[in-house]
Design a protein around this motif. Structure first.
Motif, PDB file in Angstrom:
ATOM      1  N   CYS A 256       0.818  -1.287  -0.075  1.00  0.00           N
ATOM      2  CA  CYS A 256      -0.016  -0.064   0.180  1.00  0.00           C
ATOM      3  C   CYS A 256       0.827   1.281  -0.095  1.00  0.00           C
ATOM      4  CB  CYS A 256      -0.890  -0.021   1.255  1.00  0.00           C
ATOM      5  SG  CYS A 256      -1.805   1.520   1.506  1.00  0.00           S
ATOM      6  N   LEU A 257       1.836   1.143   0.749  1.00  0.00           N
ATOM      7  CA  LEU A 257       2.748   2.489   0.963  1.00  0.00           C
ATOM      8  C   LEU A 257       3.490   2.814  -0.482  1.00  0.00           C
ATOM      9  CD1 LEU A 257       4.653   1.590   4.152  1.00  0.00           C
ATOM     10  CD2 LEU A 257       2.726   2.934   3.823  1.00  0.00           C
ATOM     11  N   ARG A 258       3.714   1.810  -1.198  1.00  0.00           N
ATOM     12  CA  ARG A 258       4.497   1.942  -2.551  1.00  0.00           C
ATOM     13  C   ARG A 258       3.398   2.568  -3.255  1.00  0.00           C
ATOM     14  NH1 ARG A 258       9.563   1.315  -4.712  1.00  0.00           N
ATOM     15  NH2 ARG A 258       9.850   0.101  -6.381  1.00  0.00           N
ATOM     16  N   ARG A 259       2.391   1.815  -3.537  1.00  0.00           N
ATOM     17  CA  ARG A 259       1.194   2.085  -4.567  1.00  0.00           C
ATOM     18  C   ARG A 259       0.660   3.600  -4.098  1.00  0.00           C
ATOM     19  NH1 ARG A 259      -3.598  -0.619  -5.679  1.00  0.00           N
ATOM     20  NH2 ARG A 259      -2.994   0.166  -7.681  1.00  0.00           N
ATOM     21  N   SER A 260       0.477   3.747  -2.891  1.00  0.00           N
ATOM     22  CA  SER A 260      -0.068   5.131  -2.480  1.00  0.00           C
ATOM     23  C   SER A 260       0.712   6.500  -3.103  1.00  0.00           C
ATOM     24  CB  SER A 260      -0.431   5.252  -1.147  1.00  0.00           C
ATOM     25  OG  SER A 260      -1.217   4.346  -0.482  1.00  0.00           O
ATOM     26  N   SER A 261       2.229   6.232  -2.751  1.00  0.00           N
ATOM     27  CA  SER A 261       3.331   7.158  -3.302  1.00  0.00           C
ATOM     28  C   SER A 261       3.082   7.400  -4.609  1.00  0.00           C
ATOM     29  CB  SER A 261       4.535   6.684  -2.750  1.00  0.00           C
ATOM     30  OG  SER A 261       5.496   7.629  -3.242  1.00  0.00           O
ATOM     31  N   ALA A 262       2.977   6.236  -5.392  1.00  0.00           N
ATOM     32  CA  ALA A 262       2.897   6.490  -6.947  1.00  0.00           C
ATOM     33  C   ALA A 262       1.722   7.042  -7.441  1.00  0.00           C
ATOM     34  CB  ALA A 262       2.977   5.162  -7.778  1.00  0.00           C
ATOM     35  N   THR A 263       0.458   6.838  -6.759  1.00  0.00           N
ATOM     36  CA  THR A 263      -0.822   7.456  -7.118  1.00  0.00           C
ATOM     37  C   THR A 263      -0.863   8.726  -6.714  1.00  0.00           C
ATOM     38  OG1 THR A 263      -1.746   5.264  -6.778  1.00  0.00           O
ATOM     39  CG2 THR A 263      -3.321   7.227  -6.871  1.00  0.00           C
ATOM     40  N   LEU A 264      -0.431   9.258  -5.469  1.00  0.00           N
ATOM     41  CA  LEU A 264      -0.269  10.753  -4.987  1.00  0.00           C
ATOM     42  C   LEU A 264       0.636  11.349  -6.043  1.00  0.00           C
ATOM     43  CD1 LEU A 264       0.017  10.172  -1.160  1.00  0.00           C
ATOM     44  CD2 LEU A 264      -2.042  10.826  -2.442  1.00  0.00           C
ATOM     45  N   LEU A 265       1.622  10.876  -6.461  1.00  0.00           N
ATOM     46  CA  LEU A 265       2.399  11.809  -7.508  1.00  0.00           C
ATOM     47  C   LEU A 265       1.846  12.073  -8.934  1.00  0.00           C
ATOM     48  CD1 LEU A 265       5.915  10.090  -6.707  1.00  0.00           C
ATOM     49  CD2 LEU A 265       5.299  12.245  -6.286  1.00  0.00           C
ATOM     50  N   GLY A 269       0.093  15.424 -10.970  1.00  0.00           N
ATOM     51  CA  GLY A 269       0.318  15.620 -12.264  1.00  0.00           C
ATOM     52  C   GLY A 269       2.055  15.344 -12.520  1.00  0.00           C
ATOM     53  N   VAL A 270       2.529  14.768 -11.696  1.00  0.00           N
ATOM     54  CA  VAL A 270       4.074  14.118 -12.095  1.00  0.00           C
ATOM     55  C   VAL A 270       4.047  13.203 -13.226  1.00  0.00           C
ATOM     56  CG1 VAL A 270       6.103  13.168 -11.164  1.00  0.00           C
ATOM     57  CG2 VAL A 270       4.794  14.616  -9.772  1.00  0.00           C
ATOM     58  N   ASP A 271       5.041  13.349 -14.200  1.00  0.00           N
ATOM     59  CA  ASP A 271       5.026  12.454 -15.215  1.00  0.00           C
ATOM     60  C   ASP A 271       5.521  11.045 -14.760  1.00  0.00           C
ATOM     61  OD1 ASP A 271       7.970  12.220 -16.145  1.00  0.00           O
ATOM     62  OD2 ASP A 271       7.668  14.443 -15.358  1.00  0.00           O
ATOM     63  N   ILE A 272       5.430  10.086 -15.758  1.00  0.00           N
ATOM     64  CA  ILE A 272       5.937   8.812 -15.446  1.00  0.00           C
ATOM     65  C   ILE A 272       7.162   8.424 -15.179  1.00  0.00           C
ATOM     66  CG2 ILE A 272       5.667   7.949 -17.719  1.00  0.00           C
ATOM     67  CD1 ILE A 272       4.291   6.182 -14.646  1.00  0.00           C
ATOM     68  N   THR A 273       8.164   9.317 -15.878  1.00  0.00           N
ATOM     69  CA  THR A 273       9.484   9.225 -15.878  1.00  0.00           C
ATOM     70  C   THR A 273       9.741   9.461 -14.487  1.00  0.00           C
ATOM     71  OG1 THR A 273       9.594   9.516 -18.325  1.00  0.00           O
ATOM     72  CG2 THR A 273      11.790   9.930 -16.865  1.00  0.00           C
ATOM     73  N   THR A 274       9.429  10.527 -13.900  1.00  0.00           N
ATOM     74  CA  THR A 274       9.865  11.001 -12.663  1.00  0.00           C
ATOM     75  C   THR A 274       9.207  10.093 -11.567  1.00  0.00           C
ATOM     76  OG1 THR A 274       9.794  13.429 -13.441  1.00  0.00           O
ATOM     77  CG2 THR A 274       9.866  13.038 -10.853  1.00  0.00           C
ATOM     78  N   ILE A 275       8.297   9.444 -11.830  1.00  0.00           N
ATOM     79  CA  ILE A 275       7.516   8.579 -10.899  1.00  0.00           C
ATOM     80  C   ILE A 275       8.753   7.424 -10.990  1.00  0.00           C
ATOM     81  CG2 ILE A 275       5.673   7.016 -10.404  1.00  0.00           C
ATOM     82  CD1 ILE A 275       3.935   9.120 -11.439  1.00  0.00           C
ATOM     83  N   LYS A 276       8.960   6.753 -12.117  1.00  0.00           N
ATOM     84  CA  LYS A 276       9.699   5.755 -12.127  1.00  0.00           C
ATOM     85  C   LYS A 276      11.219   6.083 -11.290  1.00  0.00           C
ATOM     86  CE  LYS A 276      10.673   4.129 -16.206  1.00  0.00           C
ATOM     87  NZ  LYS A 276      10.996   4.101 -17.636  1.00  0.00           N
ATOM     88  N   ARG A 277      11.570   6.996 -11.592  1.00  0.00           N
ATOM     89  CA  ARG A 277      13.092   7.590 -10.998  1.00  0.00           C
ATOM     90  C   ARG A 277      12.912   7.365  -9.476  1.00  0.00           C
ATOM     91  NH1 ARG A 277      13.603  12.114 -13.100  1.00  0.00           N
ATOM     92  NH2 ARG A 277      14.336  11.411 -15.167  1.00  0.00           N
ATOM     93  N   HIS A 278      11.743   8.100  -9.039  1.00  0.00           N
ATOM     94  CA  HIS A 278      11.594   8.310  -7.820  1.00  0.00           C
ATOM     95  C   HIS A 278      11.603   6.612  -7.040  1.00  0.00           C
ATOM     96  CE1 HIS A 278       9.978   9.689  -3.784  1.00  0.00           C
ATOM     97  NE2 HIS A 278       8.663   8.843  -4.131  1.00  0.00           N
ATOM     98  N   ALA A 279      10.622   5.961  -7.449  1.00  0.00           N
ATOM     99  CA  ALA A 279      10.443   4.757  -6.922  1.00  0.00           C
ATOM    100  C   ALA A 279      11.672   3.516  -7.335  1.00  0.00           C
ATOM    101  CB  ALA A 279       9.162   4.268  -7.204  1.00  0.00           C
ATOM    102  N   GLY A 280      12.237   3.867  -8.474  1.00  0.00           N
ATOM    103  CA  GLY A 280      13.426   2.866  -8.719  1.00  0.00           C
ATOM    104  C   GLY A 280      12.905   1.859  -9.736  1.00  0.00           C
ATOM    105  N   TRP A 281      11.826   2.114 -10.386  1.00  0.00           N
ATOM    106  CA  TRP A 281      11.262   1.146 -11.215  1.00  0.00           C
ATOM    107  C   TRP A 281      12.021   1.383 -12.684  1.00  0.00           C
ATOM    108  CZ3 TRP A 281       6.472   3.497  -8.641  1.00  0.00           C
ATOM    109  CH2 TRP A 281       6.019   2.428  -8.018  1.00  0.00           C
ATOM    110  N   LYS A 282      12.292   0.334 -13.223  1.00  0.00           N
ATOM    111  CA  LYS A 282      13.128   0.615 -14.550  1.00  0.00           C
ATOM    112  C   LYS A 282      12.010   0.489 -15.684  1.00  0.00           C
ATOM    113  CE  LYS A 282      17.392  -1.543 -13.478  1.00  0.00           C
ATOM    114  NZ  LYS A 282      18.412  -2.952 -13.711  1.00  0.00           N
ATOM    115  N   SER A 283      10.768  -0.097 -15.332  1.00  0.00           N
ATOM    116  CA  SER A 283       9.823  -0.513 -16.570  1.00  0.00           C
ATOM    117  C   SER A 283       8.670   0.733 -16.216  1.00  0.00           C
ATOM    118  CB  SER A 283       9.301  -1.712 -16.402  1.00  0.00           C
ATOM    119  OG  SER A 283       8.112  -2.023 -17.147  1.00  0.00           O
TER     120      SER A 283
END
Length: 305
Positions: A256-265, A269-283
């Motif tokens: 929930c913590l990880r999903r909530s963080s991504a959803t709040l971003l 209005g944060v773009d998906i590239t920034t969300i990927k970098r923030h959470a450490g996702w490659k895909s």
């Protein structure tokens, strides 16, 4: 079975003329290609596959073989792990089998994986402002860091006081050992009383603790020297949901913590590239899978007439 390959030589065995020493070194290197933490699960799935083949007298690894496996056994849920092991152990890439791909697409139509529920900004704010610090201070700090850094449960568990630098107006948090092997840094700003809650919790650490783990068991306004375990940390979202009297409390898992963080971003209005970098996702696909289709986000997309 026209296509495929017979499995004649056991994995790890030397072929005629091959050096046993070289084969052993190669086996060690190859085994490290699987995820370290879940390698045992991969090997279990692979061994189940081999046993199924032995029982069914499968001599050739063909498309028909794998379609039959997925259609008639419980190995369906472990397809991805079996696929990885076959590529590493047997040099067989089943992802290139067209019939198998078509079968997977057809059977996967309409499938939706079960995902943890998320906490909204208003729910997080309500919990932080109204919950009693005497009983739930550790939960509050875990919630703050987990949401701010899109942290997995194990990363919160292993956080040390040395990983967090208090610079006055914010906290700079370093996650040294990530799944992608690339250290991450995130910042917790002085919003509401978040920094105050963190400092209060840290000040309650008993002196002369022999380790540097940040999260210690907390009860009745006091910290013990015992570090918090993964199970307790994973229950933080459900504790928050229970306090707020939200429905389906059990659906608020450690993810929930990880999903909530991504959803709040995403809602901000944060773009998906920034969300990927923030959470450490490659895909991008994986990152998008963590973003909940929240009502708040959909409302922002409405065309107003």
């Amino acid at each position: 079975m026209k296509r495929g390959r017979a499995a004649t030589r056991p994995y790890g065995a030397a072929a005629p003329g091959e050096s046993e020493e070289i084969v052993e070194a190669a086996n060690i290197a190859i085994s490290n290609l699987l995820p370290t933490k879940s390698r045992s699960l991969y090997d279990i799935a692979y061994n189940r596959f081999k046993k199924w083949c032995a029982v069914k007298n499968v001599q050739v690894y063909s498309e028909e073989c794998f379609v039959g496996i997925l259609q008639s056994s419980t190995l369906w849920a472990q397809y991805s792990m079996v696929k990885s092991c076959l590529r590493i152990y047997d040099n067989i890439d089943i992802s290139k089998f067209p019939k198998l791909i078509a079968f997977l697409k057809r059977t996967g139509d309409g499938y939706q994986a079960k995902k943890s529920k998320i906490l909204t900004k208003s729910e997080i704010d309500r919990f932080l402002s109204s919950a009693d610090d005497k009983e739930l201070l550790m939960i509050k700090v875990g919630l703050i860091l987990g949401i701010a850094g899109a942290c997995r449960t194990d990363k919160l568990v292993n956080l040390t006081v040395d990983d967090i630098k208090d610079v006055g107006s914010s906290l700079i948090v370093k996650i040294p050992n990530t799944k992608t092997k690339i250290p991450r840094i995130f910042v917790v700003t002085d919003v509401g009383n978040m920094l105050e809650l963190f400092r209060k919790y840290l000040s309650l650490h008993p002196p002369h603790v022999k380790h540097k783990r940040l999260f210690l068991y907390y009860k009745a306004g006091k910290c013990s020297s015992q570090p918090v375990g993964k199970n307790t940390m994973g229950k933080i979202p459900s504790v928050v949901a229970s306090y707020l009297k939200l429905p389906d409390v059990a659906c608020y898992t450690g993810h929930c913590l990880r999903r909530s963080s991504a959803t709040l971003l995403a809602d901000a209005g944060v773009d998906i590239t920034t969300i990927k970098r923030h959470a450490g996702w490659k895909s991008t696909t994986v990152a998008e899978g963590y973003v909940e289709n929240s009502i708040e986000n959909k409302t922002k997309l409405l065309i107003r007439f």
